[in-house]
Design an enzyme around this catalytic site. Structure first.
Site, PDB file in Angstrom:
ATOM      1  N   HIS A  15       0.908  -1.100   0.077  1.00 22.38           N
ATOM      2  CA  HIS A  15       0.076   0.127   0.122  1.00 22.38           C
ATOM      3  C   HIS A  15       0.923   1.179  -0.102  1.00 22.38           C
ATOM      4  O   HIS A  15       2.213   1.075   0.264  1.00 22.38           O
ATOM      5  CB  HIS A  15      -1.073  -0.077   1.186  1.00 22.38           C
ATOM      6  N   ASP A 142      -0.674 -19.051  13.506  1.00 24.10           N
ATOM      7  CA  ASP A 142       0.388 -19.640  14.096  1.00 24.10           C
ATOM      8  C   ASP A 142       0.285 -19.123  15.501  1.00 24.10           C
ATOM      9  O   ASP A 142       0.260 -17.984  16.154  1.00 24.10           O
ATOM     10  CB  ASP A 142       1.804 -18.997  13.437  1.00 24.10           C
ATOM     11  N   SER A 157       2.810  -4.644   7.372  1.00 23.00           N
ATOM     12  CA  SER A 157       2.611  -4.417   5.828  1.00 23.00           C
ATOM     13  C   SER A 157       3.739  -4.831   4.780  1.00 23.00           C
ATOM     14  O   SER A 157       4.926  -4.570   5.295  1.00 23.00           O
ATOM     15  CB  SER A 157       2.168  -3.155   5.585  1.00 23.00           C
TER      16      SER A 157
END
Length: 197
Positions: A15, A142, A157
């Site tokens: 992004h 996890d 990110s």
């Protein structure tokens, strides 16, 4: 997120880097790719996104030059080869028509500069004909990652998403009210924007 040894192109984030006040995509005047190290992790909880805090080091020895900041990530060229401790050889690309609901992995760093592999589940695939940063819904499965971060947190990110030994995308957003879940972008949308010649 990725490094292409055939042309030294790199891509990260999935992004844009935006102005926090206006939300507009910032243009790139100058920028470099630097080594970083995680100093602390704030766990994400419903309604309160967590975050990774880190520091840059070896600023006098940058790894590459940033060329563009787009809605689908930041891109540039490395000054030399970059290695991945988990995958010594480049991974093939998995396009959206190859992605299946079910198990996958992300690579991310929560301790120092150690890249680790964590299991996730792809819960939803949004087949798209135009680039978008919310291509799939992922859920962290996890236990190690859940214990350390609570799930997806700010600073993750760009963490690559891998399924069937192919790179299929990158983590882009967290669900603020459910930090175990987040969005990922298809790798093909990042690659389309990685032309930095």
């Amino acid at each position: 997120t990725f490094y292409d040894p055939s042309n030294n192109t790199f891509g990260a984030l999935g992004h844009a880097i935006t102005d926090p006040k206006t939300g507009t995509v910032l243009s790139v005047a100058d920028g470099e790719l630097l080594n970083s190290r995680v100093e602390s992790v704030k766990q994400g909880k419903a309604g309160s996104p967590g975050e990774i805090r880190g520091i840059f080091y070896e600023a006098d020895r940058p790894l590459g030059k940033l060329a563009v900041n787009t809605e689908y990530g930041i891109f540039g060229k490395t000054y030399g080869p970059i290695t991945n401790p988990i995958y010594q050889q480049p991974l093939p690309i998995g396009y959206q028509n190859e992605i299946k609901k079910g198990p996958a992995y992300i690579l991310t760093t929560l301790d120092g500069d150690k890249v680790e592999k964590y299991s996730i589940e792809i819960e939803k695939i949004n087949h798209q004909t135009a680039p978008d940063t919310k291509s799939m819904v992922i859920r962290v499965t996890d236990d190690r990652l859940l214990a350390k971060s609570g799930g997806i947190i700010q600073g993750m990110s760009g963490s690559p998403i891998i399924q069937n030994n192919k790179i299929i995308g990158a983590v882009t957003h967290v669900f603020v009210n459910d930090p175990e879940k987040g969005y990922g972008i298809f790798i093909e949308w990042m690659l389309q924007n990685a032309d930095v010649e």
